[in-house]
Design a protein around this motif. Structure first.
Motif, PDB file in Angstrom:
ATOM      1  N   VAL A  66       1.134  11.790  21.193  1.00  8.66           N
ATOM      2  CA  VAL A  66      -0.095  12.265  20.555  1.00  8.66           C
ATOM      3  C   VAL A  66      -1.212  11.268  20.877  1.00  8.66           C
ATOM      4  O   VAL A  66      -0.964  10.059  20.950  1.00  8.66           O
ATOM      5  N   PRO A  67      -2.449  11.722  21.095  1.00  6.62           N
ATOM      6  CA  PRO A  67      -3.550  10.764  21.287  1.00  6.62           C
ATOM      7  C   PRO A  67      -3.586   9.739  20.160  1.00  6.62           C
ATOM      8  O   PRO A  67      -3.419  10.083  18.981  1.00  6.62           O
ATOM      9  N   ALA A  68      -3.815   8.483  20.526  1.00  5.46           N
ATOM     10  CA  ALA A  68      -3.672   7.393  19.562  1.00  5.46           C
ATOM     11  C   ALA A  68      -4.555   7.571  18.334  1.00  5.46           C
ATOM     12  O   ALA A  68      -4.099   7.363  17.204  1.00  5.46           O
ATOM     13  N   ALA A  69      -5.823   7.941  18.506  1.00  6.01           N
ATOM     14  CA  ALA A  69      -6.732   8.058  17.364  1.00  6.01           C
ATOM     15  C   ALA A  69      -6.222   9.081  16.352  1.00  6.01           C
ATOM     16  O   ALA A  69      -6.269   8.853  15.134  1.00  6.01           O
ATOM     17  N   GLU A  70      -5.731  10.201  16.839  1.00  9.58           N
ATOM     18  CA  GLU A  70      -5.202  11.250  15.959  1.00  9.58           C
ATOM     19  C   GLU A  70      -3.980  10.755  15.192  1.00  9.58           C
ATOM     20  O   GLU A  70      -3.849  10.956  13.979  1.00  9.58           O
ATOM     21  N   ALA A  71      -3.073  10.093  15.902  1.00 11.82           N
ATOM     22  CA  ALA A  71      -1.848   9.613  15.265  1.00 11.82           C
ATOM     23  C   ALA A  71      -2.130   8.499  14.262  1.00 11.82           C
ATOM     24  O   ALA A  71      -1.540   8.470  13.175  1.00 11.82           O
ATOM     25  N   VAL A  72      -3.027   7.578  14.604  1.00  6.77           N
ATOM     26  CA  VAL A  72      -3.337   6.468  13.697  1.00  6.77           C
ATOM     27  C   VAL A  72      -3.871   7.001  12.372  1.00  6.77           C
ATOM     28  O   VAL A  72      -3.513   6.511  11.298  1.00  6.77           O
ATOM     29  N   GLU A  73      -4.740   8.007  12.427  1.00 10.55           N
ATOM     30  CA  GLU A  73      -5.252   8.620  11.193  1.00 10.55           C
ATOM     31  C   GLU A  73      -4.094   9.177  10.356  1.00 10.55           C
ATOM     32  O   GLU A  73      -4.048   8.969   9.133  1.00 10.55           O
ATOM     33  N   GLU A  74      -3.157   9.856  10.983  1.00  7.48           N
ATOM     34  CA  GLU A  74      -2.036  10.439  10.245  1.00  7.48           C
ATOM     35  C   GLU A  74      -1.113   9.358   9.678  1.00  7.48           C
ATOM     36  O   GLU A  74      -0.626   9.471   8.540  1.00  7.48           O
ATOM     37  N   ILE A  75      -0.875   8.316  10.447  1.00  7.65           N
ATOM     38  CA  ILE A  75       0.009   7.234   9.999  1.00  7.65           C
ATOM     39  C   ILE A  75      -0.576   6.523   8.789  1.00  7.65           C
ATOM     40  O   ILE A  75       0.093   6.340   7.765  1.00  7.65           O
ATOM     41  N   VAL A  76      -1.833   6.108   8.893  1.00  4.36           N
ATOM     42  CA  VAL A  76      -2.428   5.353   7.799  1.00  4.36           C
ATOM     43  C   VAL A  76      -2.566   6.227   6.556  1.00  4.36           C
ATOM     44  O   VAL A  76      -2.416   5.746   5.422  1.00  4.36           O
ATOM     45  N   ARG A  77      -2.810   7.515   6.735  1.00 10.29           N
ATOM     46  CA  ARG A  77      -2.891   8.415   5.585  1.00 10.29           C
ATOM     47  C   ARG A  77      -1.529   8.526   4.899  1.00 10.29           C
ATOM     48  O   ARG A  77      -1.434   8.510   3.665  1.00 10.29           O
TER      49      ARG A  77
ATOM     50  N   ARG B  75     -10.005  -0.044  15.980  1.00  9.50           N
ATOM     51  CA  ARG B  75     -10.179   0.339  17.389  1.00  9.50           C
ATOM     52  C   ARG B  75     -10.594   1.800  17.511  1.00  9.50           C
ATOM     53  O   ARG B  75     -11.395   2.158  18.384  1.00  9.50           O
ATOM     54  N   HIS B  76     -10.051   2.658  16.655  1.00  6.06           N
ATOM     55  CA  HIS B  76     -10.278   4.102  16.802  1.00  6.06           C
ATOM     56  C   HIS B  76     -11.248   4.669  15.764  1.00  6.06           C
ATOM     57  O   HIS B  76     -11.384   5.896  15.656  1.00  6.06           O
ATOM     58  N   GLY B  77     -11.923   3.792  15.016  1.00  7.59           N
ATOM     59  CA  GLY B  77     -12.903   4.270  14.055  1.00  7.59           C
ATOM     60  C   GLY B  77     -12.294   5.043  12.900  1.00  7.59           C
ATOM     61  O   GLY B  77     -12.916   5.972  12.364  1.00  7.59           O
ATOM     62  N   VAL B  78     -11.102   4.621  12.476  1.00  7.17           N
ATOM     63  CA  VAL B  78     -10.378   5.281  11.386  1.00  7.17           C
ATOM     64  C   VAL B  78     -10.462   4.404  10.140  1.00  7.17           C
ATOM     65  O   VAL B  78     -10.383   3.171  10.232  1.00  7.17           O
ATOM     66  N   GLU B  79     -10.626   5.008   8.979  1.00  6.22           N
ATOM     67  CA  GLU B  79     -10.656   4.246   7.734  1.00  6.22           C
ATOM     68  C   GLU B  79      -9.330   3.522   7.557  1.00  6.22           C
ATOM     69  O   GLU B  79      -8.255   4.123   7.649  1.00  6.22           O
ATOM     70  N   SER B  80      -9.394   2.220   7.279  1.00  8.58           N
ATOM     71  CA  SER B  80      -8.187   1.401   7.220  1.00  8.58           C
ATOM     72  C   SER B  80      -7.425   1.631   5.915  1.00  8.58           C
ATOM     73  O   SER B  80      -7.935   2.217   4.949  1.00  8.58           O
ATOM     74  N   LEU B  81      -6.211   1.089   5.883  1.00  5.53           N
ATOM     75  CA  LEU B  81      -5.388   1.188   4.677  1.00  5.53           C
ATOM     76  C   LEU B  81      -6.065   0.470   3.518  1.00  5.53           C
ATOM     77  O   LEU B  81      -6.126   1.006   2.396  1.00  5.53           O
ATOM     78  N   SER B  82      -6.591  -0.728   3.747  1.00  4.22           N
ATOM     79  CA  SER B  82      -7.261  -1.474   2.678  1.00  4.22           C
ATOM     80  C   SER B  82      -8.487  -0.729   2.164  1.00  4.22           C
ATOM     81  O   SER B  82      -8.768  -0.726   0.959  1.00  4.22           O
TER      82      SER B  82
END
Length: 237
Positions: free
Chosen positions: A73-84, A114-121
């Motif tokens: 999966v494209p990294a930005a999409e996956a990172v959003e799902e993981i952190v959520r 890196r991908h402009g996704v809201e972080s866990l913190s």
């Protein structure tokens, strides 16, 4: 009720390397375990990290650059799902088990940046908590035991099966089972309120870092610096 008798959420990453500032996520897993240790829910991801995966990393987790590009999966999409998914577990009040949390949570944080996704913190309004790190706790309760402290070694020591090491799902499940066994073995830790356990790990991780840094400076590298922050290395700059 003690945390060892309740549900746990476990999180694990496999990556392109060991530098939280520059390396990337290749696979990830967020797994929910019931009080009896059985898996009651799970999500896994294979990412296209957007960079080549070094051969050394592929040799560990078995994912090549070509496979990740073809099936990830494209990294930005996956990172959003993981952190959520991680935030949802913590937001529901479930303890988050992460083996070597300082690494996995910091790398996830840097991927968010890196991908402009809201972080866990940012999602939680502060440092992730409660986090339970079997590496930090085991070193604290059994400081002078000889031998390795990697996940496979902790599994062997605490009698937990690890059938597919360096698979993110398998490692996450094993880490949660190890930490529950650890809490049962060392009852003062197993009965500790989660806020107190978080504070204990912050102190223990810092002490362990100071000790390791002193050892490295004495034996191999006079300029060695070992990060004391836990469970998240602060962003620099």
């Amino acid at each position: 009720m003690s945390w060892i008798s309740g549900p746990l959420v476990a999180f694990d990453l496999e990556t392109t390397g060991t530098d939280v500032e520059t390396d990337r996520i290749v696979t990830a897993a967020v797994v929910r375990l019931g009080p009896d240790g059985t898996v009651s829910g799970e999500r896994t991801w294979l990412l296209d990290p957007g960079v080549r995966i070094p051969e050394q990393a592929s040799a560990i987790h078995g994912i090549s650059t070509e496979h990740a590009r073809a099936h990830g999966v494209p990294a930005a999409e996956a990172v959003e799902e993981i952190v959520r998914a991680v935030a949802d577990g913590l937001g529901a009040g479930r303890p988050l088990v992460v083996m070597n949390a300082r690494y996995d949570l910091s790398l996830l944080d840097r991927e968010c940046r890196r991908h402009g996704v809201e972080s866990l913190s940012e999602r939680l309004g502060g440092v992730p908590s409660p986090v339970i790190d079997p590496l930090v706790i085991d070193k604290h309760v059994d400081k002078y035991r000889k031998g390795k402290r990697a996940l496979h070694a902790l599994c062997a020591h605490y009698g937990v099966a690890l059938d597919d090491a360096h698979d993110a799902r398998a490692d996450a499940v094993a880490a949660a089972r190890v930490v529950r066994r650890l809490g049962e073995t060392h009852r003062p830790v197993g009965l500790m309120p989660l806020a107190d356990l978080q504070a204990l790990q912050v102190r223990a991780a810092a002490e362990q870092s100071v000790s390791l840094q002193a050892y490295l400076r004495r034996t191999t590298d006079p300029a060695a610096v070992v990060e004391p922050a836990w469970p998240l290395i602060p962003r620099r700059g």
